[in-house]
Design an enzyme around this catalytic site. Structure first.
Site, mmCIF file in Angstrom:
data_model
loop_
_atom_site.group_PDB
_atom_site.id
_atom_site.type_symbol
_atom_site.label_atom_id
_atom_site.label_comp_id
_atom_site.label_asym_id
_atom_site.label_seq_id
_atom_site.Cartn_x
_atom_site.Cartn_y
_atom_site.Cartn_z
ATOM 1 N N GLU A 135 -0.121 -5.068 0.924
ATOM 2 C CA GLU A 135 0.697 -4.519 -0.169
ATOM 3 C C GLU A 135 2.138 -4.989 -0.088
ATOM 4 O O GLU A 135 2.787 -5.223 -1.101
ATOM 5 C CB GLU A 135 0.683 -2.979 -0.133
ATOM 6 C CG GLU A 135 -0.581 -2.338 -0.633
ATOM 7 C CD GLU A 135 -0.900 -2.705 -2.074
ATOM 8 O OE1 GLU A 135 -1.324 -3.851 -2.302
ATOM 9 O OE2 GLU A 135 -0.729 -1.860 -2.951
ATOM 10 N N THR A 188 3.762 -5.489 -10.220
ATOM 11 C CA THR A 188 4.316 -4.296 -9.563
ATOM 12 C C THR A 188 5.758 -4.535 -9.115
ATOM 13 O O THR A 188 6.639 -3.700 -9.308
ATOM 14 C CB THR A 188 3.452 -3.912 -8.349
ATOM 15 O OG1 THR A 188 2.147 -3.629 -8.824
ATOM 16 C CG2 THR A 188 3.987 -2.700 -7.616
#
Ligand code: HSE
Length: 316
Positions: A135, A188
């Site tokens: 991530e 994101t």
């Protein structure tokens, strides 16, 4: 002689934030997600031998690929001897940049597959920090809301991120989730950059009131309380500007009888929670009408909450 063992794992798509829980709440759904297969290879270290379903867009270099980075973090911790080789094959079965935790699904599937291949040196809980490494590469921050939901399934709460301290929450049985994915892409990383760094105290008070109440609603299976708590005072007002037809879609979902509706992760997908498949279907249909009017293509996906998380589907 290299072992011919091969482990194929599925990890589900996930909805992060869940309205009032920016970076701390998430849940997993069925039907969308990624498969990662791990096998021993005569190429030493980690290699990515194939990626499908990404239109050639994801890096094949394991040091730049989210699944690769997650697997490398695990392999480093085991102190694997030089010369041992592991090859990953990644099958993307969900859209990229959709707000459904695409990078998290790959990272979660990769760490479960490699762990299984190596004879399970780590527990499922121990795999989380490795999956978070993926991530960091995808979004620049170590948020664990998607990866934790992809690994453990159900609803999760990230109490602290570093080191990750995650609590699995109760999942009420009647909940259905509708996902509408407009055919635009939001990274994101970018949708984090537009967020304000400071929060007004009054808004923070409302937000943590809703977050606490949502968690109480999950445990007591109080659907009305869940619905009353699914509000986001802080992030949704900013990010919704990136999603054409957001307000109209949300209104359509609520008029269809949904408990609540907000942005899934960093968008552009929206999630809706309802107490029946009928309402979930109607919400998806009515939201679709909004996007049709705008002239934007979309997919609708309906699912119960996936309480299983990442799981081995083939162990050959
Ligand atoms: N909590 C993260 C965010 C999830 O909203 O940026 C990203 O999918």
């Amino acid at each position: 002689m290299i072992s011919s063992k091969s482990i194929r794992v599925f990890a589900p798509a996930t909805v992060a934030n869940v309205a009032c829980g920016f970076d701390v709440l998430g849940f997993a759904i069925h039907g969308l997600g990624d498969y990662v297969t791990a096998r021993f290879s005569d190429v030493s270290g980690l290699s990515i031998e194939s990626v499908t379903g990404d239109d050639g867009r994801l890096p094949r270099d394991p040091k730049k690929n989210t699944a690769g980075l997650a697997a490398l973090a695990l392999m480093k911790k085991t102190g694997m001897k030089d010369g041992v080789g592991i090859a990953l094959s990644i099958e993307k079965k969900m859209p990229l940049g959709s707000g459904l935790g695409s990078s998290a699904a790959s990272s979660a599937a990769a760490v479960v597959a490699v762990n299984e291949l190596l004879g399970k040196p780590f527990s499922l809980q121990d795999l989380l920090p490795f999956a978070v490494e993926g991530e960091i590469a995808a979004s620049g921050t170590a948020h664990a809301d998607n990866v934790a939901a992809a690994l453990f399934g159900g609803f999760i709460l990230v109490k602290t991120h570093n080191p990750p301290d995650v609590i699995s929450l109760h999942t009420p049985p009647k909940l259905f989730c509708t996902i509408i994915h407009p055919s635009i892409e939001i990274q994101t990383r970018n949708s984090r950059l537009i967020l304000k760094k400071e929060v007004q105290l009054e808004k923070a008070v409302t937000q943590w009131g809703n977050l606490g109440a949502l968690i109480a609603g999950l445990y007591t299976e109080d659907y009305d309380l869940i619905g009353r708590s699914l509000h986001d005072e802080i992030v949704e007002p900013v990010r919704s500007m990136l999603i054409p037809g957001f307000a109209e879609m949300k209104q359509a979902a609520m008029e269809a009888g949904a408990l609540g509706c907000s942005i899934s992760g960093s968008g552009p997908s929206l999630f809706v929670l309802s107490t029946s498949e009928e309402i979930a279907t109607k919400a998806g249909k009515e939201m679709g009408k909004v996007l049709k009017e705008i002239g934007l293509e979309f997919d609708v996906h309906i699912s119960k909450i996936n309480t299983e998380g990442a799981s081995v589907v083939d162990n050959l």
